[in-house]
Scaffold this motif. Structure first.
Motif, PDB file in Angstrom:
ATOM      1  N   VAL A  80       0.874  -1.177   0.000  1.00  0.00           N
ATOM      2  CA  VAL A  80       0.000   0.000   0.000  1.00  0.00           C
ATOM      3  C   VAL A  80       0.905   1.218   0.000  1.00  0.00           C
ATOM      4  N   CYS A  81       0.885   1.962  -1.097  1.00  0.00           N
ATOM      5  CA  CYS A  81       1.781   3.107  -1.266  1.00  0.00           C
ATOM      6  C   CYS A  81       0.955   4.377  -1.423  1.00  0.00           C
ATOM      7  N   THR A  82       1.297   5.402  -0.672  1.00  0.00           N
ATOM      8  CA  THR A  82       0.603   6.681  -0.805  1.00  0.00           C
ATOM      9  C   THR A  82       1.630   7.796  -0.941  1.00  0.00           C
ATOM     10  N   TRP A  83       1.155   8.897  -1.518  1.00  0.00           N
ATOM     11  CA  TRP A  83       1.997  10.077  -1.720  1.00  0.00           C
ATOM     12  C   TRP A  83       1.779  11.045  -0.567  1.00  0.00           C
ATOM     13  N   ARG A  84       2.875  11.412   0.077  1.00  0.00           N
ATOM     14  CA  ARG A  84       2.827  12.353   1.195  1.00  0.00           C
ATOM     15  C   ARG A  84       3.972  13.342   1.081  1.00  0.00           C
ATOM     16  N   GLY A  85       3.869  14.407   1.857  1.00  0.00           N
ATOM     17  CA  GLY A  85       4.951  15.390   1.882  1.00  0.00           C
ATOM     18  C   GLY A  85       5.291  15.894   0.496  1.00  0.00           C
ATOM     19  N   ASN A  86       4.279  16.041  -0.330  1.00  0.00           N
ATOM     20  CA  ASN A  86       4.394  16.520  -1.703  1.00  0.00           C
ATOM     21  C   ASN A  86       5.033  15.501  -2.644  1.00  0.00           C
ATOM     22  N   ASN A  87       6.190  14.947  -2.278  1.00  0.00           N
ATOM     23  CA  ASN A  87       6.937  14.138  -3.239  1.00  0.00           C
ATOM     24  C   ASN A  87       7.506  12.845  -2.647  1.00  0.00           C
ATOM     25  N   GLU A  88       6.917  12.359  -1.553  1.00  0.00           N
ATOM     26  CA  GLU A  88       7.417  11.142  -0.908  1.00  0.00           C
ATOM     27  C   GLU A  88       6.412  10.004  -1.054  1.00  0.00           C
ATOM     28  N   MET A  89       6.916   8.816  -1.351  1.00  0.00           N
ATOM     29  CA  MET A  89       6.075   7.632  -1.378  1.00  0.00           C
ATOM     30  C   MET A  89       6.216   6.934  -0.032  1.00  0.00           C
ATOM     31  N   TRP A  90       5.082   6.726   0.645  1.00  0.00           N
ATOM     32  CA  TRP A  90       5.050   6.008   1.911  1.00  0.00           C
ATOM     33  C   TRP A  90       4.451   4.632   1.658  1.00  0.00           C
ATOM     34  N   GLU A  91       4.861   3.652   2.453  1.00  0.00           N
ATOM     35  CA  GLU A  91       4.440   2.287   2.164  1.00  0.00           C
ATOM     36  C   GLU A  91       4.130   1.496   3.435  1.00  0.00           C
ATOM     37  N   THR A  92       3.078   0.681   3.346  1.00  0.00           N
ATOM     38  CA  THR A  92       2.755  -0.335   4.351  1.00  0.00           C
ATOM     39  C   THR A  92       2.629  -1.648   3.599  1.00  0.00           C
ATOM     40  N   VAL A  93       3.239  -2.718   4.141  1.00  0.00           N
ATOM     41  CA  VAL A  93       3.228  -4.009   3.458  1.00  0.00           C
ATOM     42  C   VAL A  93       2.544  -5.051   4.339  1.00  0.00           C
ATOM     43  N   TYR A  94       1.631  -5.790   3.710  1.00  0.00           N
ATOM     44  CA  TYR A  94       0.941  -6.904   4.363  1.00  0.00           C
ATOM     45  C   TYR A  94       1.275  -8.178   3.603  1.00  0.00           C
ATOM     46  N   ILE A  95       1.221  -9.313   4.315  1.00  0.00           N
ATOM     47  CA  ILE A  95       1.499 -10.605   3.706  1.00  0.00           C
ATOM     48  C   ILE A  95       0.447 -11.615   4.147  1.00  0.00           C
ATOM     49  N   SER A  96       0.137 -12.535   3.250  1.00  0.00           N
ATOM     50  CA  SER A  96      -0.750 -13.646   3.565  1.00  0.00           C
ATOM     51  C   SER A  96      -0.164 -14.897   2.946  1.00  0.00           C
ATOM     52  N   ASP A  97       0.080 -15.893   3.768  1.00  0.00           N
ATOM     53  CA  ASP A  97       0.565 -17.185   3.280  1.00  0.00           C
ATOM     54  C   ASP A  97      -0.521 -18.215   3.557  1.00  0.00           C
ATOM     55  N   ALA A  98      -1.553 -18.215   2.705  1.00  0.00           N
ATOM     56  CA  ALA A  98      -2.705 -19.113   2.842  1.00  0.00           C
ATOM     57  C   ALA A  98      -3.460 -18.893   4.153  1.00  0.00           C
ATOM     58  N   GLY A  99      -3.472 -17.661   4.638  1.00  0.00           N
ATOM     59  CA  GLY A  99      -4.198 -17.306   5.853  1.00  0.00           C
ATOM     60  C   GLY A  99      -4.588 -15.851   5.783  1.00  0.00           C
ATOM     61  N   PRO A 100      -4.945 -15.265   6.917  1.00  0.00           N
ATOM     62  CA  PRO A 100      -5.316 -13.841   6.916  1.00  0.00           C
ATOM     63  C   PRO A 100      -4.090 -12.951   6.661  1.00  0.00           C
ATOM     64  N   PHE A 101      -4.342 -11.760   6.159  1.00  0.00           N
ATOM     65  CA  PHE A 101      -3.263 -10.796   5.958  1.00  0.00           C
ATOM     66  C   PHE A 101      -2.751 -10.302   7.299  1.00  0.00           C
ATOM     67  N   THR A 102      -1.439 -10.122   7.391  1.00  0.00           N
ATOM     68  CA  THR A 102      -0.800  -9.534   8.567  1.00  0.00           C
ATOM     69  C   THR A 102       0.254  -8.538   8.091  1.00  0.00           C
ATOM     70  N   LEU A 103       0.624  -7.629   8.973  1.00  0.00           N
ATOM     71  CA  LEU A 103       1.702  -6.694   8.638  1.00  0.00           C
ATOM     72  C   LEU A 103       2.995  -7.458   8.427  1.00  0.00           C
ATOM     73  N   MET A 104       3.762  -7.053   7.435  1.00  0.00           N
ATOM     74  CA  MET A 104       5.078  -7.639   7.205  1.00  0.00           C
ATOM     75  C   MET A 104       5.978  -7.226   8.367  1.00  0.00           C
ATOM     76  N   PRO A 105       6.669  -8.177   8.976  1.00  0.00           N
ATOM     77  CA  PRO A 105       7.569  -7.821  10.097  1.00  0.00           C
ATOM     78  C   PRO A 105       8.632  -6.819   9.657  1.00  0.00           C
ATOM     79  N   GLN A 106       8.934  -5.882  10.529  1.00  0.00           N
ATOM     80  CA  GLN A 106       9.950  -4.869  10.262  1.00  0.00           C
ATOM     81  C   GLN A 106      11.286  -5.327  10.842  1.00  0.00           C
TER      82      GLN A 106
END
Length: 153
Positions: A80-106
């Motif tokens: 999930v990528c959004t544009w912020r601060g005029n010219n910055e791409m921000w990102e949140t990543v989720y993963i699903s391995d045959a189950g519910p989506f969860t946040l990708m570990p940082q």
């Protein structure tokens, strides 16, 4: 070089889908998978809508895009990528391995995206840059919203 000897790179397809439009959020949608696969994004779209509605994905007021990537046979990634601060791409990543989506570990040093996902990102970079250089009228916003990449990568 850090590439396994037996690795064989394949071509995948990027297919645009209908945008995910939520109250005060607009996200273009891309599916990435092999040509012999297809992605049903209904569950992923409902999941993201729920995350936004619950406040767990704080992107209210944002514009951007989602890359739904089927990696292998059953691992689904949502970038999930959004544009912020005029010219910055921000990102949140989720993963699903045959189950519910969860946040990708940082971690301290982590994968950002693969070469196939870069096809959509490269297009979005150009489209957003064109929007930033425009007069940013409603017509320019519409041009950005309608500009999507489709094809092999």
């Amino acid at each position: 070089m850090n590439v396994d000897e037996d690795y064989r790179h394949i071509t995948k397809m990027i297919t645009p889908g209908p945008p995910l439009v939520l109250p005060d959020v607009y996200l273009k949608w891309y599916a990435v998978c092999r040509a012999d696969q297809s992605i049903d994004s209904a569950e992923a779209r409902a999941f993201l809508a729920g995350e936004v509605a619950a406040g767990r994905l704080a992107i209210t007021g944002d514009v951007g895009f989602v890359i739904h990537h089927l990696s292998g046979e059953h691992v689904h990634l949502l970038l999930v990528c959004t544009w912020r601060g005029n010219n910055e791409m921000w990102e949140t990543v989720y993963i699903s391995d045959a189950g519910p989506f969860t946040l990708m570990p940082q971690t301290t040093h982590r994968g950002v995206m693969c070469v196939w996902e870069f096809g959509a990102v490269a297009h979005e970079h150009q489209a957003w840059t064109e929007f930033l250089r425009s007069d940013r009228t409603e017509k320019a916003r519409q041009r950005y919203a309608e500009s999507q990449f489709s094809g092999p990568i």
